[in-house]
Design an enzyme around this catalytic site. Structure first.
Site, PDB file in Angstrom:
ATOM      1  N   ASP A 121       7.450   0.620  -1.758  1.00 12.32           N
ATOM      2  CA  ASP A 121       8.131   1.184  -0.594  1.00 12.32           C
ATOM      3  C   ASP A 121       9.381   0.389  -0.220  1.00 12.32           C
ATOM      4  O   ASP A 121      10.205   0.863   0.566  1.00 12.32           O
ATOM      5  CB  ASP A 121       7.186   1.251   0.606  1.00 12.32           C
ATOM      6  CG  ASP A 121       6.260   2.456   0.532  1.00 12.32           C
ATOM      7  OD1 ASP A 121       6.461   3.310  -0.348  1.00 12.32           O
ATOM      8  OD2 ASP A 121       5.324   2.534   1.352  1.00 12.32           O
TER       9      ASP A 121
ATOM     10  N   GLN B 121      -3.150   5.699  -2.587  1.00 12.37           N
ATOM     11  CA  GLN B 121      -3.705   6.402  -1.430  1.00 12.37           C
ATOM     12  C   GLN B 121      -4.922   7.234  -1.805  1.00 12.37           C
ATOM     13  O   GLN B 121      -5.798   7.479  -0.970  1.00 12.37           O
ATOM     14  CB  GLN B 121      -2.636   7.288  -0.792  1.00 12.37           C
ATOM     15  CG  GLN B 121      -1.548   6.510  -0.079  1.00 12.37           C
ATOM     16  CD  GLN B 121      -0.497   7.411   0.536  1.00 12.37           C
ATOM     17  OE1 GLN B 121      -0.625   8.637   0.564  1.00 12.37           O
ATOM     18  NE2 GLN B 121       0.562   6.813   1.036  1.00 12.37           N
TER      19      GLN B 121
ATOM     20  N   ARG C 226      13.059   6.392   4.355  1.00 11.81           N
ATOM     21  CA  ARG C 226      13.449   5.132   3.715  1.00 11.81           C
ATOM     22  C   ARG C 226      14.857   5.201   3.112  1.00 11.81           C
ATOM     23  O   ARG C 226      15.540   4.191   3.021  1.00 11.81           O
ATOM     24  CB  ARG C 226      12.404   4.708   2.692  1.00 11.81           C
ATOM     25  CG  ARG C 226      11.018   4.577   3.310  1.00 11.81           C
ATOM     26  CD  ARG C 226      10.182   3.495   2.719  1.00 11.81           C
ATOM     27  NE  ARG C 226       8.862   3.463   3.365  1.00 11.81           N
ATOM     28  CZ  ARG C 226       8.599   2.879   4.524  1.00 11.81           C
ATOM     29  NH1 ARG C 226       9.568   2.257   5.182  1.00 11.81           N
ATOM     30  NH2 ARG C 226       7.377   2.909   5.029  1.00 11.81           N
TER      31      ARG C 226
END
Length: 456
Positions: free
Chosen positions: A338, A179, A411
């Protein structure tokens, strides 16, 4: 029943009465949506983002851009009308709180530093103030940005004094978060001299940088990948152009449904995602195939007539059918970190010992996704160990001894909810946390026949 868990501290789940066989239409990817929002905000003119992600992270970015002076209208169908242009950004003093939205924090940091935005305090949740941004701050300072820490060195909150930046050459490590690289690239058209960015020491989660390049190119700015490993060049004079854009479906969100099919021996078709997508999480399909699952998709030319009829509209789809006996795996998760928790749950239900590697970024996410996942696996009777970059999981029959703690991590909640496809007694604490990326998760889970009720 209502599927709004806002006032509930627990989601109680019960296995389906029949073999799972269902279809889920996943929402738009927040990764694509948030990148499109930044580019549309910097494009002089009106853009239409059709079917944007409904996630809390995307809402946080919309609200922040509105504070800066960017007009964003949300239509009833979920589409966004963005009247953009860096000249619209209001120069002033403000505080922007992004809560737990990490992408929003990192993307805004570069945008604020590279535009005449005035003085902004950028802050977030308690966990956000523990997550690193120092390498991104150092790279922006190298380009002339004025950024000060207001708390722990290297972490939010920060104060940014926005101004026009010349840009030029900068370097940044690529081993902490992709990111950071995406943030710099998205803001690069604001630099009068362009950007030559060198990424040092490899690049984690490189597929997300690929997503960034894809969105930038769609909005009119092409990034040249240089000969050196992970080098990027954006020439001076580049500008984003307004357009009509539709984000892809969220591949990470799709992994929970494919994982449910895998562990239950059932089948789930996920719509609004193509197997040809560049999203890194699509690599989970190859992993599941190696564990014994059958994969079919709208891109297959050999699909049967019945399945083709079931999915006859233009929306792409991918179907996973689980085997009678799921095999263990050794999987490199570098391109899909992820999905690390999704794969941990799949491995927990497989026969044998699985090794998941390439997870070095997980300890810096919303929770310690290695340590916390191992802790919660133990609570359902599954033995697992971990290192700084891996998990080793001995598959078995999950049996819960208490409710699953989610550590304020969406998550964690969604991955462990998968267990309800086969195991009775699963209860997930803080179910509202799924709104961060997937507000309708519990409704979609229920549509597969899994019982969902909320309580204290």
């Amino acid at each position: 029943m209502s599927f709004n868990p806002a006032s509930s501290s627990l989601a109680k789940l019960t296995p389906p009465e029949n073999r799972i066989a269902g279809t889920i239409t996943i929402p738009a990817s927040k990764s694509f949506s948030n990148r499109a929002l930044i580019t549309a905000a910097l494009a002089s003119g009106r853009s239409l983002i059709r079917g944007a992600s409904p996630s809390e992270d995307t809402v946080a970015l919309i609200n922040a851009l509105r504070v800066l002076g960017i007009s964003i209208e949300m239509r009833s169908d979920g589409s966004l009308i963005v009247d953009g242009g860096s000249e619209r950004i209001i120069e002033g003093e403000r505080v922007i709180d992004v809560g737990p939205a990490g992408t929003t924090m990192r993307f805004l940091l570069s945008l604020l530093a590279a535009t005449r935005s005035g003085k902004t305090v950028l802050r977030g949740s308690e966990r956000m103030h523990q997550r690193p941004i120092g390498e991104l701050v150092n790279a922006l300072r190298e380009l002339g940005a004025e950024i000060s820490y207001l708390g722990t060195e290297g972490c939010p909150p920060v104060e940014i004094r926005g101004k026009a930046l010349a840009g030029g050459a900068a370097s940044i490590p690529g081993t902490t978060s992709s990111q950071f690289i995406s943030s710099l690239l998205l803001a690069a058209p604001c630099f009068s001299d362009g950007l030559n960015l060198k990424v040092r020491g490899g690049l984690v989660s490189s597929s997300y940088v690929g997503t960034t390049l894809d969105v930038m190119e769609r909005f009119g700015v092409t990034v040249t990948v240089t000969d050196e490993p992970h080098g990027y060049h954006i020439p001076a004079g580049g500008h984003y152009h307004p357009l009509s854009y539709q984000p892809e479906g969220d591949a990470t969100g799709a992994t929970y449904w494919w994982g449910i099919a895998a562990i239950s021996g059932g089948s789930v078709t996920v719509r609004n995602i193509s197997r040809t997508s560049r999203q890194g999480d699509l690599a989970i399909l190859d992993i599941l195939s190696g564990m014994g699952c059958t994969i079919t998709s709208s891109t297959d030319t050999s699909q049967g007539s019945h399945e083709a009829a079931e999915n006859s509209d233009s929306m792409p789809w991918v179907k996973v059918t689980g085997p009678a006996r799921l095999r263990a795996t050794n999987a490199d998760m570098t391109l899909l970190p992820d999905s690390g928790q999704t794969m941990a749950i799949v491995a927990a239900c497989a026969a044998g010992t699985s090794l998941l590697t390439g997870l070095e970024t997980l300890s810096k996410k919303e929770s310690d996704r290695i340590g916390d996942t191992i802790r919660e696996l133990a609570s359902v009777g599954i033995s697992a160990t971990g290192s700084a970059h891996s998990m080793t999981i001995i598959g078995g029959t999950p049996t819960p001894s208490r409710s699953i703690a989610t550590y304020h991590d969406h998550r964690m909640a969604m991955a462990f909810a998968m267990l309800a496809a086969t195991s009775p007694g699963i209860a997930i604490s803080d179910p509202k946390v799924t709104g961060k990326s997937y507000p309708d998760f519990w409704r979609d889970l229920s549509s597969l026949g899994i019982g969902v009720s909320f309580g204290e």
